[in-house]
Motif scaffolding. Structure first.
Motif, PDB file in Angstrom:
ATOM      1  N   TYR A 156       0.851  -1.183   0.000  1.00  0.00           N
ATOM      2  CA  TYR A 156       0.000   0.000   0.000  1.00  0.00           C
ATOM      3  C   TYR A 156       0.889   1.237   0.000  1.00  0.00           C
ATOM      4  CZ  TYR A 156      -3.770  -3.201   1.225  1.00  0.00           C
ATOM      5  OH  TYR A 156      -4.667  -4.225   1.209  1.00  0.00           O
ATOM      6  N   ARG A 157       0.321   2.358  -0.391  1.00  0.00           N
ATOM      7  CA  ARG A 157       1.085   3.595  -0.507  1.00  0.00           C
ATOM      8  C   ARG A 157       0.252   4.728   0.082  1.00  0.00           C
ATOM      9  NH1 ARG A 157       2.551   3.914  -6.239  1.00  0.00           N
ATOM     10  NH2 ARG A 157       4.221   2.472  -5.661  1.00  0.00           N
ATOM     11  N   GLY A 158       0.907   5.691   0.697  1.00  0.00           N
ATOM     12  CA  GLY A 158       0.219   6.835   1.273  1.00  0.00           C
ATOM     13  C   GLY A 158       0.985   7.360   2.463  1.00  0.00           C
ATOM     14  N   ASP A 159       0.330   8.223   3.238  1.00  0.00           N
ATOM     15  CA  ASP A 159       0.996   8.839   4.379  1.00  0.00           C
ATOM     16  C   ASP A 159       0.739   8.103   5.685  1.00  0.00           C
ATOM     17  OD1 ASP A 159      -1.636   9.417   4.812  1.00  0.00           O
ATOM     18  OD2 ASP A 159      -1.389  11.592   4.966  1.00  0.00           O
ATOM     19  N   GLY A 160       0.050   6.977   5.642  1.00  0.00           N
ATOM     20  CA  GLY A 160      -0.236   6.201   6.847  1.00  0.00           C
ATOM     21  C   GLY A 160      -1.591   6.479   7.424  1.00  0.00           C
ATOM     22  N   ARG A 161      -2.096   7.669   7.220  1.00  0.00           N
ATOM     23  CA  ARG A 161      -3.459   7.970   7.654  1.00  0.00           C
ATOM     24  C   ARG A 161      -4.453   7.809   6.515  1.00  0.00           C
ATOM     25  NH1 ARG A 161      -0.233  10.618  11.208  1.00  0.00           N
ATOM     26  NH2 ARG A 161      -1.005  10.695  13.360  1.00  0.00           N
ATOM     27  N   SER A 162      -3.942   7.746   5.328  1.00  0.00           N
ATOM     28  CA  SER A 162      -4.745   7.421   4.152  1.00  0.00           C
ATOM     29  C   SER A 162      -3.872   6.591   3.223  1.00  0.00           C
ATOM     30  CB  SER A 162      -5.245   8.690   3.456  1.00  0.00           C
ATOM     31  OG  SER A 162      -6.000   8.371   2.316  1.00  0.00           O
ATOM     32  N   CYS A 163      -4.230   5.334   3.033  1.00  0.00           N
ATOM     33  CA  CYS A 163      -3.418   4.412   2.238  1.00  0.00           C
ATOM     34  C   CYS A 163      -4.258   3.848   1.102  1.00  0.00           C
ATOM     35  CB  CYS A 163      -2.888   3.258   3.096  1.00  0.00           C
ATOM     36  SG  CYS A 163      -1.869   3.803   4.503  1.00  0.00           S
ATOM     37  N   TYR A 164      -3.622   3.603  -0.019  1.00  0.00           N
ATOM     38  CA  TYR A 164      -4.307   2.985  -1.137  1.00  0.00           C
ATOM     39  C   TYR A 164      -3.413   1.898  -1.726  1.00  0.00           C
ATOM     40  CZ  TYR A 164      -1.366   6.208  -3.856  1.00  0.00           C
ATOM     41  OH  TYR A 164      -0.303   6.876  -4.375  1.00  0.00           O
ATOM     42  N   ASP A 165      -4.055   0.991  -2.403  1.00  0.00           N
ATOM     43  CA  ASP A 165      -3.371  -0.196  -2.916  1.00  0.00           C
ATOM     44  C   ASP A 165      -2.385   0.171  -4.023  1.00  0.00           C
ATOM     45  OD1 ASP A 165      -2.920  -3.017  -3.440  1.00  0.00           O
ATOM     46  OD2 ASP A 165      -4.104  -2.689  -5.254  1.00  0.00           O
ATOM     47  N   VAL A 166      -1.239  -0.504  -4.024  1.00  0.00           N
ATOM     48  CA  VAL A 166      -0.267  -0.405  -5.113  1.00  0.00           C
ATOM     49  C   VAL A 166      -0.580  -1.506  -6.125  1.00  0.00           C
ATOM     50  CG1 VAL A 166       2.159  -0.572  -5.744  1.00  0.00           C
ATOM     51  CG2 VAL A 166       1.508   0.561  -3.616  1.00  0.00           C
ATOM     52  N   ASP A 167      -0.784  -1.122  -7.352  1.00  0.00           N
ATOM     53  CA  ASP A 167      -1.064  -2.106  -8.407  1.00  0.00           C
ATOM     54  C   ASP A 167       0.278  -2.596  -8.972  1.00  0.00           C
ATOM     55  OD1 ASP A 167      -1.825  -3.615 -10.558  1.00  0.00           O
ATOM     56  OD2 ASP A 167      -3.398  -2.246 -11.220  1.00  0.00           O
ATOM     57  N   GLU A 168       0.802  -3.673  -8.383  1.00  0.00           N
ATOM     58  CA  GLU A 168       2.104  -4.185  -8.811  1.00  0.00           C
ATOM     59  C   GLU A 168       2.075  -4.642 -10.266  1.00  0.00           C
ATOM     60  OE1 GLU A 168       1.683  -4.884  -4.386  1.00  0.00           O
ATOM     61  OE2 GLU A 168       0.443  -5.206  -6.166  1.00  0.00           O
ATOM     62  N   CYS A 169       0.913  -5.104 -10.727  1.00  0.00           N
ATOM     63  CA  CYS A 169       0.825  -5.582 -12.106  1.00  0.00           C
ATOM     64  C   CYS A 169       0.973  -4.424 -13.084  1.00  0.00           C
ATOM     65  CB  CYS A 169      -0.508  -6.300 -12.327  1.00  0.00           C
ATOM     66  SG  CYS A 169      -0.757  -7.722 -11.235  1.00  0.00           S
ATOM     67  N   ALA A 170       0.263  -3.319 -12.816  1.00  0.00           N
ATOM     68  CA  ALA A 170       0.312  -2.176 -13.725  1.00  0.00           C
ATOM     69  C   ALA A 170       1.664  -1.466 -13.660  1.00  0.00           C
ATOM     70  CB  ALA A 170      -0.813  -1.199 -13.396  1.00  0.00           C
ATOM     71  N   GLU A 171       2.273  -1.436 -12.481  1.00  0.00           N
ATOM     72  CA  GLU A 171       3.534  -0.722 -12.329  1.00  0.00           C
ATOM     73  C   GLU A 171       4.737  -1.583 -12.715  1.00  0.00           C
ATOM     74  OE1 GLU A 171       3.939   1.160  -8.573  1.00  0.00           O
ATOM     75  OE2 GLU A 171       1.972   2.111  -8.659  1.00  0.00           O
ATOM     76  N   GLY A 172       4.520  -2.844 -13.030  1.00  0.00           N
ATOM     77  CA  GLY A 172       5.604  -3.685 -13.506  1.00  0.00           C
ATOM     78  C   GLY A 172       6.541  -4.191 -12.438  1.00  0.00           C
ATOM     79  N   THR A 173       6.138  -4.130 -11.162  1.00  0.00           N
ATOM     80  CA  THR A 173       7.016  -4.622 -10.096  1.00  0.00           C
ATOM     81  C   THR A 173       6.749  -6.075  -9.754  1.00  0.00           C
ATOM     82  OG1 THR A 173       5.454  -3.804  -8.442  1.00  0.00           O
ATOM     83  CG2 THR A 173       7.236  -2.322  -9.104  1.00  0.00           C
ATOM     84  N   ALA A 174       5.695  -6.659 -10.324  1.00  0.00           N
ATOM     85  CA  ALA A 174       5.398  -8.070 -10.066  1.00  0.00           C
ATOM     86  C   ALA A 174       6.375  -8.951 -10.834  1.00  0.00           C
ATOM     87  CB  ALA A 174       3.957  -8.385 -10.477  1.00  0.00           C
ATOM     88  N   THR A 175       6.661 -10.114 -10.277  1.00  0.00           N
ATOM     89  CA  THR A 175       7.592 -11.051 -10.918  1.00  0.00           C
ATOM     90  C   THR A 175       6.850 -12.349 -11.206  1.00  0.00           C
ATOM     91  OG1 THR A 175       8.334 -11.778  -8.734  1.00  0.00           O
ATOM     92  CG2 THR A 175       9.623 -10.058  -9.823  1.00  0.00           C
ATOM     93  N   CYS A 176       6.172 -12.388 -12.326  1.00  0.00           N
ATOM     94  CA  CYS A 176       5.486 -13.602 -12.770  1.00  0.00           C
ATOM     95  C   CYS A 176       6.299 -14.230 -13.896  1.00  0.00           C
ATOM     96  CB  CYS A 176       4.064 -13.294 -13.242  1.00  0.00           C
ATOM     97  SG  CYS A 176       2.961 -12.763 -11.904  1.00  0.00           S
ATOM     98  N   GLY A 177       6.336 -15.554 -13.917  1.00  0.00           N
ATOM     99  CA  GLY A 177       7.140 -16.257 -14.896  1.00  0.00           C
ATOM    100  C   GLY A 177       6.449 -16.392 -16.233  1.00  0.00           C
ATOM    101  N   ALA A 178       7.070 -17.181 -17.093  1.00  0.00           N
ATOM    102  CA  ALA A 178       6.530 -17.410 -18.430  1.00  0.00           C
ATOM    103  C   ALA A 178       5.195 -18.135 -18.338  1.00  0.00           C
ATOM    104  CB  ALA A 178       7.527 -18.224 -19.256  1.00  0.00           C
ATOM    105  N   HIS A 179       4.340 -17.865 -19.308  1.00  0.00           N
ATOM    106  CA  HIS A 179       3.025 -18.502 -19.445  1.00  0.00           C
ATOM    107  C   HIS A 179       2.108 -18.163 -18.264  1.00  0.00           C
ATOM    108  CE1 HIS A 179       5.114 -20.607 -22.568  1.00  0.00           C
ATOM    109  NE2 HIS A 179       5.845 -21.296 -21.722  1.00  0.00           N
ATOM    110  N   SER A 180       2.350 -17.051 -17.589  1.00  0.00           N
ATOM    111  CA  SER A 180       1.489 -16.647 -16.480  1.00  0.00           C
ATOM    112  C   SER A 180       1.091 -15.195 -16.660  1.00  0.00           C
ATOM    113  CB  SER A 180       2.211 -16.827 -15.135  1.00  0.00           C
ATOM    114  OG  SER A 180       3.319 -15.947 -15.050  1.00  0.00           O
TER     115      SER A 180
END
Length: 1327
Positions: free
Chosen positions: A695-719
């Motif tokens: 999650y991302r924010g200042d701690g009093r308001s947090c929102y989800d980080v979309d790892e898929c859209a931001e390219g930080t996810a590590t999924c292998g081939a055929h996934s």
């Protein structure tokens, strides 16, 4: 030293009494027979089953096998068996693979017994095998996916009956269970107490000789390949060697239970030979005993352990209790103890004493480790430390948010920083957690048995302050009332995710997501007994904990309509390796109309068994205390839902301090961090809020980080990547499945499941397969029909051939000598290759029989391949035409600087196109069109164009498309100061949008458009309300009224429902709180009450309506206004004038109408930016409202007719969300989420004073009987403040966690006169 240890052992043996564990009975076998879906092997002396095809291959030794064969003679093989004379009288090893629970010459002819077998994957069988294997092999983590069960019931030995000797009546019964997953296989041999009546058979070849061969029990790999063309004898493992060792099969066992033998028989990585279970087999007279769990308190001094290296299969640990210790027969015992497993796996055996799992204590309370070498002539392999598991040998055993560490005896998993758990399962610290599961069982309420058949259980835990909410649906009414005291069902989640005090750990940090919770409840005074078994089955694809609950027994009857009150209490938990225990007595009060208030109690014994990693250092304390500060239980009979809400902390054992101690808000749960954030304590009362991992924010308001859209996810081939709240997971594409490591996607061989028609062939390919009808059939491969051809006339080839045939001879037509006769195929067509038998020449012909040029070959040379068609020059493809059109003149050079597409050998566009002049590269489709988001600038690696575009489960929303385009704009790596649209899990815009990690935030509507006047530059975020209702959960309850209890109540709006909170004086009666009205698909914000007609009015942002309903049973909502509304928020009812007023924050105006919706008109539509709260003082005919414009917030007033408008408060306010009126002091009061203050002022603007200056995030406010009640967005509850003392006096947290909006007071009557709605009726703020 050795002599001293032997003396201690001798003393223990002489002094301590021994209990015995008897062998298993027939009823303890796994279910078998036709009722269990078994196949039955054909009667006979030497029969073998058809191939039992496994759904997934099984490892036996190091090799994989997909079929099993069950044979009459007490064996299972991985291949079809030879005739019995080739093996039945021989010892080990065999020439072929054998699993032998009782290899002998068995005969089932003439109805002498039966042999059953099946492939089984039911959860009950898999769970039972899982517990047996993990108990006997404590360092494994085995969860089988399939089992094969074979049972020989009352089978006899082969006999040659003569006149002198009749048939014997000796028969045997035994069972084998093979369990396996992707990497490991185990075999369980079961021999009931009366199961073996003969121990060997005579060989057929010398039957008259008085010679009996003892049965062979064990495993043989069979012959294996040696070098290239040779074969050699494979490894084998024998359990028996003579008749006595065969008798030992039911008298002993290597699991601690006579008749139960367990072996590790295969592994995918490295496997030398079979490994038996490590518990050890003792004869009945050698069986140890132990006192029950909880017999003696844990040692108060640090425990010392004598470390000894043991051989698992040959050195069982003796567990003992001094004779002076009292013995209590308690059925609640840790799973690792042998007898506990006996009771769980072989139920109904009350005479079996129970063994203790805790370490034995000598008189000085130090741990004594007693190891004893026992040899049962079983040929057990010695333990070899070189075969220990390491991180390198066992990859992918730890969570993706954990890491692996090697120790001297093995490896352990640990969670990474920012996560908690046991290392195999890790969750982000501070993030809420959900539990999904099923509940089954039969419970007798009084004398009436009632069944729960796999009903739903859902739990939501706010980890940041230890609140656990549990709901069980579809609970029949008699059981629902009776189970209200059973808070331990939901209390498990309180212990798992309790708020941790310094130096202590909640349950999940120790057990992870795989454990069994066993609880026994004894009620007093009736002594009814109830058992609760809750099995956690890991985290699902959304990181929710999966849990199965089984309840059984009886509970006292509780009258319908009763309430149950449970006061705060404490429980002490004892922690041992692999088990946690607790014993306590809980008191509860039942309040009913018939009997008034009655006090009861029950005794609670609890065990939690789990897989402990004993290789690394132990970090959990020996004892911890769980403190339940608030317990709320309720049964909603209209919805048949049983609810528990518990607030928990875990910390040290001890009493309350003599003087009040200031506790850091992180530990008291009074912090204002977001529910998606972790509270980090500082000095004194200081703390920091930090968004949980993912999650991302200042701690009093947090929102989800979309790892898929931001390219930080590590999924292998055929996934493909699927975003989750706070995390993500990788899903295999269609046609692929996870391999043995659970992370790599491998191709699914669909052809193994035979998806094609019987007359079709199946061809597997990567990610797919193809069905094709065989020759002579037509169809799509899934349906094939035989081609029926009518008799046809002769073809040209046939006429040509027949015309060249000679006259009729003795053997029919013969050609003239030397004449070439054409050859025709089955269809009568010319064969492509024609050869002249006389000359030896061959050539190709076309369909008319004409020779094809340049195809003739002389005798002795290979003929031409006539199947190779003549390739005519193909026309230019689109790519080639495109390319050639951009070439220059006769020189065929391209124009300078122009992009020229690249085509492959077939003339198609190459997937990756690059512009030589600019250096940019991009992917194209088969039409040469650029694929979105694939262009890369010069000097950067190009996109992998072979990676297919990930399919989405639904079309991208506007929010998601905008977010993706900005990620691309920022080069795939947005910085923390960049703006990224925040989308919820359905893809809609979050009502609150913020600029990166800053406090620069604003509100948006459902289309993402900014709401004017909402921009905030400080730490307090604007109070943005969603305008799109969340997806509804089915089944939906009826949208009719469940009236509140008699007396005065608070009514509060909570999105899709209106809740009721009864008041007892000024005290909030939380036990009687309920749902007044369920309004799925709505967002209820404003609320007010008309005491004359006893009707509640509310605004609905999602439906853009104003509705009402009478407070009568079964009353249904009625829409009053449904046109011309955009964002109706605050609502006020003038019961004296029969009018209502509301604010619409969309067009920024204030309107009024009668209570029936007539006479509607606009009072004000200028100089308003963000109007929200509105109230009316009927006595003076004054209207008050707030405008939380972030640039210039204000509070205004006017007459109810819209005259004399003026600003009452302009200075010193930030987010004035809430308004109310104190009729006793004639003061206007408001709650401000920006300044965090509750203030009051006179109607003329004088006498301003502060009541409370430490609010969290107030949204709505009401005054009643010298108390203020406000809804709070940080706590998601109702909080009470005394006007006279300015202190917080009470708090109510609903069991459903979501934002609360408007609040008002509903009283049972109105006073007469012009003050009917002002005196004592209560004034609410933003309603």
């Amino acid at each position: 030293m050795k002599m001293w240890v032997k003396l201690i052992i001798l003393f223990l043996k002489l002094s301590w009494t021994v209990y015995f564990v008897t062998a298993i009975q027939r009823k303890d076998l796994f279910p078998y027979g036709p009722v269990s879906g078994d196949f039955i092997l054909q009667e006979g002396d030497d029969e073998t089953s058809k191939a039992l095809e496994l759904k997934k291959p099984m490892f036996f030794y190091e090799a994989q096998f997909s079929d099993l064969y069950v044979a009459t003679n007490g064996i299972i093989s991985t291949q079809d068996l030879p005739m019995e004379k080739q093996y039945v009288d021989d010892g080990f090893p065999t020439d072929f693979p054998v699993i032998a629970p009782f290899l002998a010459d068995i005969d089932t002819s003439n109805g002498k017994g039966a042999i059953y077998y099946r492939l089984e994957e039911s959860p009950s069988v898999l769970n039972r095998v899982t517990q047996e294997v993990n108990r006997a092999f404590p360092d494994t983590h085995f969860t089988p996916t399939y089992t094969v069960i074979a049972t020989w019931e009352d089978v006899g030995a082969y006999e040659e009956v003569t006149r002198k000797s009749g048939p014997s009546n000796r028969v045997n019964t035994f069972q084998v269970v093979l369990a396996y997953d992707e990497t490991d296989s185990y075999a369980l041999f079961l021999y009931p107490e009366d199961g073996l009546q003969f121990f060997g058979t005579r060989p057929k070849e010398s039957y008259n000789v008085q010679l009996e061969l003892p049965a062979r029990v064990g495993f043989s790999r069979g012959e294996v390949s040696f070098f290239i063309f040779s074969r050699t004898e494979g490894p084998y493992f024998s359990v028996t060697s003579n008749e006595q060792t065969v008798k030992n099969l039911y008298q002993m066992g290597n699991t601690g239970v006579p008749g139960v033998w367990l072996f590790h028989i295969g592994n995918s990585f490295s496997f030398q030979n079979v490994v038996p279970a490590a518990v050890g087999g003792r004869s009945p007279r050698q069986r140890p005993w132990a006192g029950m769990a909880g017999t003696a308190p844990p040692p108060s001094t640090p425990r010392k352990t004598t470390q000894t290296q043991t051989i698992p299969s040959m050195t069982p640990r003796m567990t003992t209790t001094p004779p002076s210790s009292p013995i209590r027969c308690s059925p609640i015992l840790p799973a690792p103890s042998t007898s506990t497993r006996v009771q769980e796996e072989y139920p109904g055996r009350d005479h079996v004493p129970l063994l203790e799992s805790r370490p034995p204590h000598a008189p000085d309370r130090h741990v004594v480790s007693v190891d004893e070498d026992v040899d049962f002539e079983t040929g057990v392999i010695q333990y070899n430390t070189e075969n220990k598991e390491t991180c390198a040998r066992s990859p992918h055993q730890c969570s993706q948010n954990g890491y692996c560490s090697d120790y001297s005896s093995g490896f352990c998993c640990h969670c990474s920083t920012g996560y908690y758990g046991n290392g195999r399962q890790c969750l982000p610290e501070g993030a809420p957690q959900r539990v999904n599961g099923k509940v089954s069982g039969v419970v007798s309420v009084g004398s009436t048995p009632i069944e729960l058949d796999s009903v739903d259980l859902h739990a939501y835990i706010v980890v940041g302050d230890g609140r656990a909410y549990t709901a069980i649906s579809q609970v029949p009414e008699p059981m629902g009332w009776a189970l209200m005291p059973m808070a331990p069902i939901g209390g498990l989640f309180g212990w798992l995710f309790a708020l941790e005090l310094p130096g202590h750990q909640n349950g999940f940090s120790i057990t992870g997501a795989e454990f069994t919770h066993y609880a026994e409840v004894v009620f007093y005074p009736g002594r009814q007994r109830l058992t609760i078994v809750q099995t956690a089955q890991g985290l699902n694809s959304q990181n929710y904990l999966s849990l199965y609950t089984q309840i059984q027994g009886s509970v006292p009857f509780i009258a319908p309509g009763s309430t149950v009150q449970i006061e705060p209490y404490k429980e002490t938990y004892q922690y041992y390796p692999s088990v946690v225990t607790s014993t306590s007595v809980r008191e509860y009060t039942v309040v009913s109309a018939e009997s008034g208030s009655e006090a009861f109690s029950y005794q609670l014994h609890q065990n939690v068994t789990y897989r402990d990693c004993r290789h690394g250092p132990r970090t959990s304390p020996d004892t911890q205390q769980l403190q339940m500060e608030r317990t709320f239980v309720m049964y909603v009979k209209e919805e048949h839902i049983l609810r528990y809400a518990i607030t928990n902390k875990i910390g040290p054992v001890g009493g309350e301090p003599a003087e009040p101690v200031l506790v850091n808000p992180c530990y008291s749960g009074t912090h204002d961090c977001d529910t998606l954030a972790q509270c980090l304590p500082g000095e004194g009362q200081q703390f920091l809020c930090q968004c949980a991992a993912g999650y991302r924010g200042d701690g009093r308001s947090c929102y989800d980080v979309d790892e898929c859209a931001e390219g930080t996810a590590t999924c292998g081939a055929h996934s493909q990547c699927a975003n989750l709240p706070g995390s993500y997971n990788c899903q295999c594409r269609s046609g692929y499945q996870f391999g043995f490591d659970g992370r790599t996607c491998i191709d699914v061989d669909e052809c193994r499941s035979q998806p094609c028609h019987a007359d079709a062939s199946c061809s597997n390919s990567l990610g797919s397969f193809e069905c094709q009808c065989r020759v002579g059939f037509r169809g799509d491969g899934f349906q094939c029909l035989q081609i029926v051809r009518p008799e046809r006339p002769k073809t040209q080839c046939e006429q040509h051939r027949d015309s060249l045939q000679g006259g009729l001879g003795p053997r029919g037509a013969r050609p003239d000598t030397g004449v070439f006769v054409p050859q025709c195929d089955e269809e009568g067509q010319y064969r492509p290759l024609q050869c002249h038998g006389s000359t030896g020449h061959c050539w190709c012909v076309d369909s008319r029989g004409q020779e094809r040029a340049d195809t003739r070959t002389p005798p002795g040379t290979p003929p031409t391949n006539c199947d190779q068609p003549v390739q005519p020059p193909r026309p230019k493809t689109h790519c080639e035409q495109h390319r050639d059109s951009l070439q220059g003149g006769q020189s065929r050079y391209p124009l300078v600087g122009a992009f020229v597409p690249q085509c492959d050998e077939e003339g198609q566009y190459r997937p990756l196109q690059c512009h030589g002049s600019t250096g940019y590269c991009w992917c194209v489709d088969d039409r040469g069109q650029e694929r979105a988001r694939t262009r890369t600038p010069p000097g950067t690696p190009p996109t992998n164009c072979d990676q297919p575009v990930a399919p989405t489960q639904r079309p991208e929303t506007v929010c998601e498309r905008w977010r993706a385009s900005l990620i691309e704009h920022y080069g795939g790596q947005p910085a923390s100061h960049h703006y990224m649209p925040q989308c919820d899990y359905t893809g809609q815009f979050n009502p609150l949008q913020c600029y990166g990690d800053s406090s620069y935030c604003w509100c948006v509507d459902k289309d993402g458009r900014e709401v004017p006047g909402t921009r905030s530059h400080d730490a307090v975020k604007p109070a943005c309300i969603p305008t799109v209702a969340p997806p509804t959960m089915r089944p939906l309850p009826r949208p009719d009224v469940t009236p509140p209890p008699s007396g005065t109540s608070l009514l509060y709006a909570q999105g899709q429902q209106i809740g009721v909170l009864p008041l007892n004086g000024t005290h909030m009666d939380k036990e009687r709180a309920s749902v007044l009205l369920a309004l799925h698909g709505s967002i209820v914000v404003g609320i007010d009450y008309d005491c004359r007609d006893k009707m509640v009015y509310w605004t609905d942002l999602a439906g853009r309506t104003i509705s009402r309903a009478r407070l009568e049973a079964g009353a249904e909502p009625e829409i009053v206004i449904n046109t011309g509304l955009t964002s109706p928020e605050g609502l006020a009812v003038d019961g004296l004038r029969r009018m209502m007023f509301w604010v619409d924050s969309g067009p920024d105006k204030i309107e009024t109408s009668t209570l029936d919706g007539d006479g509607r008109r606009v009072l004000f539509n200028t100089d308003l930016v963000n109007p929200r709260a509105i109230i009316v003082d009927p006595a003076s005919g004054t209207l008050y409202w707030t405008d939380w414009n972030r640039e210039a917030p204000k509070i205004e007033s006017s007459t109810v007719e819209g005259h004399n408008r003026r600003v009452l408060v302009r200075d010193g306010i930030g987010l004035p969300n809430a308004l109310t009126f104190d009729p006793s002091t004639r003061n206007l009061c408001w709650a401000d989420a920006g300044t965090k203050r509750l203030e009051c002022i006179g109607p003329d603007g004088t006498g301003r004073r502060v009541i409370q200056s430490n609010l969290n995030y107030p949204f709505s406010l009401v005054f009643y009987a010298n108390h203020f009640y406000y809804t709070d967005w940080r706590r998601d509850g109702v909080i009470a403040i005394s006007r006279d003392t300015s202190q917080f006096s009470d708090e109510y947290l609903p069991d459903q966690r979501s934002h609360l909006y408007g609040i008002t007071v509903a009283s049972p009557y109105c006073l007469s006169g012009d003050r009917s709605v002002s005196e004592g009726r209560g004034y609410r703020g933003q309603i």
